[in-house]
Design an enzyme around this catalytic site. Structure first.
Site, PDB file in Angstrom:
ATOM      1  N   HIS A  72       0.969  -1.176  -0.010  1.00 56.72           N
ATOM      2  CA  HIS A  72       0.060   0.008  -0.051  1.00 56.72           C
ATOM      3  C   HIS A  72       0.960   1.355   0.065  1.00 56.72           C
ATOM      4  O   HIS A  72       1.804   1.257   0.709  1.00 56.72           O
ATOM      5  CB  HIS A  72      -0.933  -0.021   0.930  1.00 56.72           C
ATOM      6  CG  HIS A  72      -0.415   0.018   2.550  1.00 56.72           C
ATOM      7  ND1 HIS A  72      -0.168   1.177   3.290  1.00 56.72           N
ATOM      8  CD2 HIS A  72      -0.127  -1.111   3.305  1.00 56.72           C
ATOM      9  CE1 HIS A  72       0.452   0.771   4.437  1.00 56.72           C
ATOM     10  NE2 HIS A  72       0.408  -0.484   4.413  1.00 56.72           N
ATOM     11  N   ASP A 189       6.144   1.636   6.938  1.00 64.50           N
ATOM     12  CA  ASP A 189       4.969   0.839   6.828  1.00 64.50           C
ATOM     13  C   ASP A 189       4.073   1.590   5.990  1.00 64.50           C
ATOM     14  O   ASP A 189       3.673   2.825   6.369  1.00 64.50           O
ATOM     15  CB  ASP A 189       4.291   0.468   8.060  1.00 64.50           C
ATOM     16  CG  ASP A 189       2.791   0.006   8.018  1.00 64.50           C
ATOM     17  OD1 ASP A 189       2.620  -0.294   6.887  1.00 64.50           O
ATOM     18  OD2 ASP A 189       2.052  -0.005   8.997  1.00 64.50           O
ATOM     19  N   GLU A 223      -5.253   1.057   2.655  1.00 62.85           N
ATOM     20  CA  GLU A 223      -4.846   0.036   3.551  1.00 62.85           C
ATOM     21  C   GLU A 223      -4.956   0.590   4.949  1.00 62.85           C
ATOM     22  O   GLU A 223      -5.629  -0.174   5.834  1.00 62.85           O
ATOM     23  CB  GLU A 223      -3.629  -0.552   3.134  1.00 62.85           C
ATOM     24  CG  GLU A 223      -3.140  -1.898   4.067  1.00 62.85           C
ATOM     25  CD  GLU A 223      -2.893  -1.870   5.504  1.00 62.85           C
ATOM     26  OE1 GLU A 223      -2.839  -3.016   6.107  1.00 62.85           O
ATOM     27  OE2 GLU A 223      -2.338  -0.697   5.814  1.00 62.85           O
ATOM     28  N   GLU A 224      -4.313   1.826   5.109  1.00 61.08           N
ATOM     29  CA  GLU A 224      -4.393   2.218   6.755  1.00 61.08           C
ATOM     30  C   GLU A 224      -5.689   2.379   7.203  1.00 61.08           C
ATOM     31  O   GLU A 224      -5.907   2.433   8.672  1.00 61.08           O
ATOM     32  CB  GLU A 224      -3.450   3.374   7.010  1.00 61.08           C
ATOM     33  CG  GLU A 224      -1.946   3.026   6.652  1.00 61.08           C
ATOM     34  CD  GLU A 224      -1.395   2.355   7.538  1.00 61.08           C
ATOM     35  OE1 GLU A 224      -2.161   1.802   8.419  1.00 61.08           O
ATOM     36  OE2 GLU A 224      -0.166   1.989   7.564  1.00 61.08           O
ATOM     37  N   ASP A 244       4.253  -6.383   3.653  1.00 62.86           N
ATOM     38  CA  ASP A 244       3.870  -5.287   4.555  1.00 62.86           C
ATOM     39  C   ASP A 244       4.892  -5.523   5.808  1.00 62.86           C
ATOM     40  O   ASP A 244       5.858  -6.228   5.645  1.00 62.86           O
ATOM     41  CB  ASP A 244       2.545  -5.430   5.066  1.00 62.86           C
ATOM     42  CG  ASP A 244       1.918  -4.109   5.374  1.00 62.86           C
ATOM     43  OD1 ASP A 244       2.527  -3.273   5.810  1.00 62.86           O
ATOM     44  OD2 ASP A 244       0.924  -3.651   5.004  1.00 62.86           O
ATOM     45  N   HIS A 324       4.103   1.809  13.390  1.00 62.58           N
ATOM     46  CA  HIS A 324       3.298   2.958  13.603  1.00 62.58           C
ATOM     47  C   HIS A 324       3.593   4.020  14.495  1.00 62.58           C
ATOM     48  O   HIS A 324       2.984   4.729  15.195  1.00 62.58           O
ATOM     49  CB  HIS A 324       1.899   2.305  13.955  1.00 62.58           C
ATOM     50  CG  HIS A 324       0.919   1.687  12.936  1.00 62.58           C
ATOM     51  ND1 HIS A 324      -0.612   1.906  13.025  1.00 62.58           N
ATOM     52  CD2 HIS A 324       1.394   1.363  11.604  1.00 62.58           C
ATOM     53  CE1 HIS A 324      -0.893   1.397  11.871  1.00 62.58           C
ATOM     54  NE2 HIS A 324       0.003   1.119  11.056  1.00 62.58           N
TER      55      HIS A 324
END
Length: 390
Positions: A72, A189, A223-224, A244, A324
């Site tokens: 993504h 990410d 995606e997030e 990922d 994250h």
């Protein structure tokens, strides 16, 4: 099979470029343009959906059962929730990430009048003013605000700047590429996964080896926020491998080196046969790997399955420390992933039946159920040695 050579400099340069482009979910047009131009430079066919998902294809000897990789382009970020009387901005997060990692972040606010820089600060940011109150403030999005780098002391000032509710806020990545191979940055990410896919495509194209079947390379844009690959699949695609981040943390088996193969995430187990093919490819080609299970994790593959796509799914990852948050990875994992991707793209198709969406039992897969072959010494409960000569 022989692994294809991965251009590490190319992979690193692409990742650096990707990190420079703000792309919080919902604000991804520029990164879509960037990746599309890179695919053009590689000479790879691609097409773009209405919203910006990119589907590239490297043609193989057969059209079905096609394979696909997915990463993504979108990242975490924020939006303006409200304009505050003190001329600062209340925020709401884009994606699931803690305000603990937002405090102190440099940002860019995209308003109708143009872009402004700013800093996310706790409501009590000055120790000279609040003393121990700075440390006593709770953690959470209601306890931070965005200070704009422009004259802004009231709601009217914010309006004059053209800033309004709903404006997108990107978080500056502050990347560091260290000589020892470690990479520290926000948004690894999944811009690292995108760079891995581009490096694998480059290796595949330059090898002049025709894949067994068509191989699609999918780049998604939401995606997030829980919207993955479901809108970009084709009926020809029988297997979907997400690339990922894996989570290196206490209680996890992921690693910043080699490939971490996910056996399951919060939506359940990944496909038995496709996952084990990834494992076998690593074993056959001396790619360092480990397996892991993620309890609080979902990917593009999960959303495809939940939307009803009848595809086999797997998740192969690069281990990320502090996912994250202030993330860290190692180039060894990125290279290993790119090698595994090329190995899978060029590997033979074992399940020929997957070329058809519906069929009878002929050629249907089997999962082993036989007892393990083990004989124990009744005195020690340890395996007996193998008989001599066998």
């Amino acid at each position: 099979m022989t692994l294809l050579n991965i251009d590490i400099s190319y992979l690193s340069d692409r990742l650096k470029e990707l990190l420079k482009i703000p792309s919080p979910t919902g604000y991804t047009d520029e990164i879509v343009r960037h990746v599309s131009k890179e695919l053009e430079a590689l000479g790879v066919f691609y097409e773009i959906t209405r919203r910006g998902g990119v589907r590239a294809r490297v043609s193989g000897k057969s059209r079905r059962p096609a394979r696909a990789f997915v990463s993504h382009l979108d990242t975490l970020g924020a939006q303006v929730k409200s304009l505050k009387d003190n001329g600062r901005l209340e925020l709401v997060s884009i994606g699931h990430w803690s305000a603990r990692f937002a405090e102190g972040a440099r940002t860019t606010i995209f308003s109708e009048s143009g872009a402004y820089t700013g800093t996310i600060l706790p409501l009590k940011a000055s120790g000279h003013t609040y003393n121990t109150g700075v440390d006593e403030l709770p953690v959470g999005w209601p306890y931070v605000e965005l200070r704009v780098d422009a004259y802004s002391k009231s709601v009217d000032d914010l309006h004059r700047l053209g800033i309004d509710v709903g404006d997108f806020v990107s978080i500056d990545p502050a990347p560091e590429f260290l000589e020892n191979g470690f990479i520290v940055s926000r948004h690894l990410d999944n811009k690292a996964g995108v760079a891995v896919m581009l490096a694998a495509i480059k290796a595949l194209v330059e090898s002049d080896i025709e894949p067994t079947v068509d191989v699609f390379w999918l780049f998604t844009i939401a995606e997030e926020t829980g919207h993955g690959a479901q809108s970009i699949l084709t009926p020809d695609i029988a297997s979907l491998v997400a690339i990922d981040n894996g989570t290196t943390a206490p209680g996890q088996n992921s690693d910043e080196f080699g490939v971490t193969i996910a056996m399951a995430d919060q939506t359940g187990p990944f496909d038995y046969h496709l996952t084990r093919k990834m494992v076998q490819l690593c074993r056959d080609n001396d790619i360092k790997f480990q397996k892991d299970v993620f309890r609080f994790y979902r990917s593009d593959a999960a959303t495809a399955i939940e939307a009803g796509a009848d595809v086999r799914t797997a998740l192969i990852t690069f281990g990320v420390d502090a996912s994250h948050g202030y993330e860290r990875i190692h180039m060894h994992a990125l290279r290993s992933l790119a090698e595994l991707a090329t190995g899978y793209a060029l590997s033979p198709v074992e399940i020929q039946r997957d070329a058809r969406e519906f069929a009878d039992l002929k050629g249907f897969t089997r999962q082993p159920t036989a007892d393990a072959d083990q004989t124990l010494n009744p005195e020690t409960d340890e395996p007996l040695p193998e008989p001599a000569g066998e």
